[in-house]
Motif scaffolding. Sequence first.
Motif, PDB file in Angstrom:
ATOM      1  N   VAL A 168      48.660  47.797  33.708  1.00  0.00           N
ATOM      2  CA  VAL A 168      48.372  46.891  32.599  1.00  0.00           C
ATOM      3  C   VAL A 168      49.639  46.723  31.775  1.00  0.00           C
ATOM      4  N   PHE A 169      49.691  45.634  31.034  1.00  0.00           N
ATOM      5  CA  PHE A 169      50.884  45.342  30.226  1.00  0.00           C
ATOM      6  C   PHE A 169      50.479  45.063  28.791  1.00  0.00           C
ATOM      7  N   ALA A 170      51.252  45.652  27.837  1.00  0.00           N
ATOM      8  CA  ALA A 170      51.012  45.419  26.413  1.00  0.00           C
ATOM      9  C   ALA A 170      52.332  45.129  25.716  1.00  0.00           C
ATOM     10  N   VAL A 196      41.978  40.951  25.834  1.00  0.00           N
ATOM     11  CA  VAL A 196      42.132  40.931  27.290  1.00  0.00           C
ATOM     12  C   VAL A 196      42.717  39.605  27.750  1.00  0.00           C
ATOM     13  N   GLU A 197      43.793  39.679  28.531  1.00  0.00           N
ATOM     14  CA  GLU A 197      44.298  38.540  29.292  1.00  0.00           C
ATOM     15  C   GLU A 197      44.237  38.926  30.771  1.00  0.00           C
ATOM     16  N   ILE A 198      43.693  38.070  31.583  1.00  0.00           N
ATOM     17  CA  ILE A 198      43.521  38.372  33.002  1.00  0.00           C
ATOM     18  C   ILE A 198      44.508  37.542  33.814  1.00  0.00           C
ATOM     19  N   SER A 199      45.243  38.210  34.701  1.00  0.00           N
ATOM     20  CA  SER A 199      46.269  37.529  35.497  1.00  0.00           C
ATOM     21  C   SER A 199      46.399  38.187  36.854  1.00  0.00           C
ATOM     22  N   ASP A 200      46.423  37.368  37.912  1.00  0.00           N
ATOM     23  CA  ASP A 200      46.668  37.928  39.232  1.00  0.00           C
ATOM     24  C   ASP A 200      48.156  38.213  39.446  1.00  0.00           C
ATOM     25  N   PRO A 222      47.867  41.221  19.418  1.00  0.00           N
ATOM     26  CA  PRO A 222      48.142  42.182  20.497  1.00  0.00           C
ATOM     27  C   PRO A 222      47.198  41.924  21.662  1.00  0.00           C
ATOM     28  N   TYR A 223      47.679  42.127  22.866  1.00  0.00           N
ATOM     29  CA  TYR A 223      46.846  41.836  24.028  1.00  0.00           C
ATOM     30  C   TYR A 223      47.147  42.834  25.135  1.00  0.00           C
ATOM     31  N   SER A 250      37.992  37.936  29.832  1.00  0.00           N
ATOM     32  CA  SER A 250      39.095  37.347  29.093  1.00  0.00           C
ATOM     33  C   SER A 250      38.671  37.044  27.657  1.00  0.00           C
ATOM     34  N   GLY A 251      39.512  37.434  26.691  1.00  0.00           N
ATOM     35  CA  GLY A 251      39.229  37.191  25.281  1.00  0.00           C
ATOM     36  C   GLY A 251      38.507  38.313  24.594  1.00  0.00           C
TER      37      GLY A 251
END
Length: 907
Positions: A670-672, A659-663, A626-627, A642-643
């Motif tokens: 946030v998205f799960a 954690v995933e980091i995205s511009d 899960p992230y 991240s991570g």
Amino acid sequence: MKKPISSFSAAVETTCPYCGVGCGMTVQTREAGLEGMSEIKVSGSRRHPANYGKLCVKGAAAGETIGFDGRMLHPQIDGRIVGWETALSDVANNFKRIIEEHGPDAVAFYVSGQFLTEDYYVANKLIKGFIGTANIDTNSRLCMASAVAGYKRAFGADTVPCSYEDLEQADLITLVGSNAAWAHPIVYQRIAAAKKARPTMKIVVIDPRRTATCDLADLHLPIRPGCDAALFNGLLAYLSNNEAIDQDYIARHTEGFEAALETAQLGQGDLQQLARDCDVEVDALQTWLDWATQTPKMVTLYSQGVNQSTSGVDKSNAIINCHLATGRIGKVGAGPFSITGQPNAMGGREVGGLANQLAAHMDFNRPEDIERVERFWQAPNMARQNGLKAVDMFQAVADGRIKAIWIMNTNPVASMPDADAVKRALQACDYVVVQDCMQHTDTTAVAKVLLPAATWGETDGAVTNSDRTISIQRRFMAGPENTRPDWWILSQVAERMGWGAAFNYRSAVDIFREHARLSGFENDGARDFDISAFSNITEAEYQQFEPVQWPVNAKAPQGTPRMFTDGRFYTPSGKAQLIAIEPRGPQNRESLETPYVFNTGRVRDQWHTMTRTAKTPKLMAHKDEPYLVMHPDDAQAVGVASGELVLAQNDLGRYVGRVEISDGQRKGDVFAPIHWTSQHASEARVDALIPANVDPISGQPELKHARVSLKPFGAKWYGFILTREPLKMAALQGCHWVKVTGQQFVRYEISGCQSIENAQAWAKQVLAPKEQGSDWLEYGDDGQQRYRAAVLENNRMQSVVFIEPGHDMPSRNWLGSLFADLALDDAQRRSVLAGRASGVKDPGKMICSCFGVGLNTIVEAIRSQELHSVEAIGKALKAGTNCGSCVPELTEILAVELASELSGTEG
């Protein structure tokens, strides 16, 4: 003595058990000696019109999920194994008792979009025609109900007007709230192939996130969540202002245009204001509006980002309004196209599987429909009003109005909004029956009676995909001895309740034949759903059934690829209805306590609650935990990198994700992913955080929008375990864990907020060998608080554990590979507690699941072989050449590497 391995069986044509694309499959089986089924070979059916031989990675791996491990093998009452007669009689007697004491509305069925049409038909007939209540709803309420209601308001019927071919023939496709690249990969690949053949074709993605689907897009509009209706109102006003309205079509075939346009112009007539409301760039918005104005062959493809909303029906109608106002419907390459989430959500709608429907697209709001179905079924206790929709149904369980509920092939304790409240309601319910193919789910855990159902490959039945194509899922193997088809279980209970004559079905074709007859009964073109051409279908014809789009009747014996070509609709006037839409934002409002928008959705290689897809290592490799995707500014504000692990929470529940980091993620959102349950992670049930707010018309929950606070999980240590035997993780108090299926092992990612010494002691207690002859390798560094240990039996890897203060630990890939070896050599043995072997390359995060190609392998190939295109990567590594689902990620990796090359740095 084992029998020699046999050759593959003759090919069986069947249909994929996953999403609503409805891909055809060719399946062959081979048995091997005493082990029974040893191999299932699955390929795409080249003659099926949904996929023409292509399969996504989930479909291609379906043969790896059919093993009986984890299956429900026996009927059970209160945890005791019983025979079928005892279980069926218990269900029948308790339902009869509760109905006699409290009336038929005290019972309910909750069923599934993965039901076959015949199963759905029998369930609907039993409860609505014979038990006497419409308290039957389905998990399709969670994904398609708003699209259904939007079609019915506009067209007078739940009619999808388009075909997949329209996607290839359109000059403009606008995808709204649809990450088709991951959720419907074969449809995405069809669009990609069409665009490659016709580069002038325009693709627009309207989505708050920059998803994998944007890889194909000419334009991405990252709108503010919930602004879809405002955006399409703005399009309607713009079309009118730029003389793109088809006045002749409006006059001859529609009603309500003036009111719809007036409302649209009130709020969304000004371009600058519309851009501010939707939070998009004015120039990008102008471009889309111009393309939509100038392109008659336009398809709008929409999915859960539209439907899962408290105003989902209005959003759907705002889209449909634009097509009706321009006459872009019933024509090649044009139409509003709602793409279904589940394999048979549409088949369920055909038989009236929702609480506010009757069979064969008839309704409770028409007394003549009720009377017609009653006569056809010869129903003694016909329901005469709508039943309770899913959210209301479980609320009725909670407050005691529903005292018995039969849940079939679905997992509401994981998938319903406010999921913990659903769990509490079922725990307190007088009588809960759960019918499933799997023994352990979040919902089977709260059942009194368990009934083992046959599943894909073990039973025959029809499914209908997103473009009205009916196909057959065919039996190609025997299931566990005590499993039964869902329709059989329902029919047997009906017989024990006194209605055996009406449910005396011998096979699925008997049910399909009755379903077809009802569709044509007193129809004469008044109802859209009509498959009366199959009213006398034989068993042999059913086995040879070829995919076909309904209606299929005397007027259209070969099916109907496109609806409304004559401009006639199913409303009383025969004209389509434009609906005046006043846009409404999400019901969940921002607060100081919960400042972040919590969005949910699918990942590429998983399906629903993972009961099937988590069984194969191939499908667990791409996204194995899960992230939570966060914008860089939000990650910095929360204080996570991240991570690391982050905790999302609100008054309803908690979610812990990597954690995933995205511009590509909007700031403040946030998205799960939706898939993880209590069977696979300690705190990753996203729907435990979603309030039970619903669309007032459709009853569909706003699953895409909650409000949460965020903070670092605060782990004092991280670790992982690889072991041949599953562990009971509840004993590790205060620990976050995730279970991942590996090749001949199970992996657990673990972390905790208690002391690292407690974790080390627990690991020793659980993993240390209990018998003589095992090797216990151990390493501890009290100064750095590192602990590593492994168990070997006859020099064969049994388990390994790493626990450290930080999350940056060795890759699990090499250690996982040791479980496939019969015995470790000296070099491997010496390297176990290092977590890596000298000279062994780590393939990295899995990108291409079809061919097992990892990120590090791809990057190395790009650099060493000077690859400059995705096609070149495919030729070198095969990545992206099968299902194509990973092509967007390959494109992104390539772009990063090429940019690094130009700047003279390594990415």
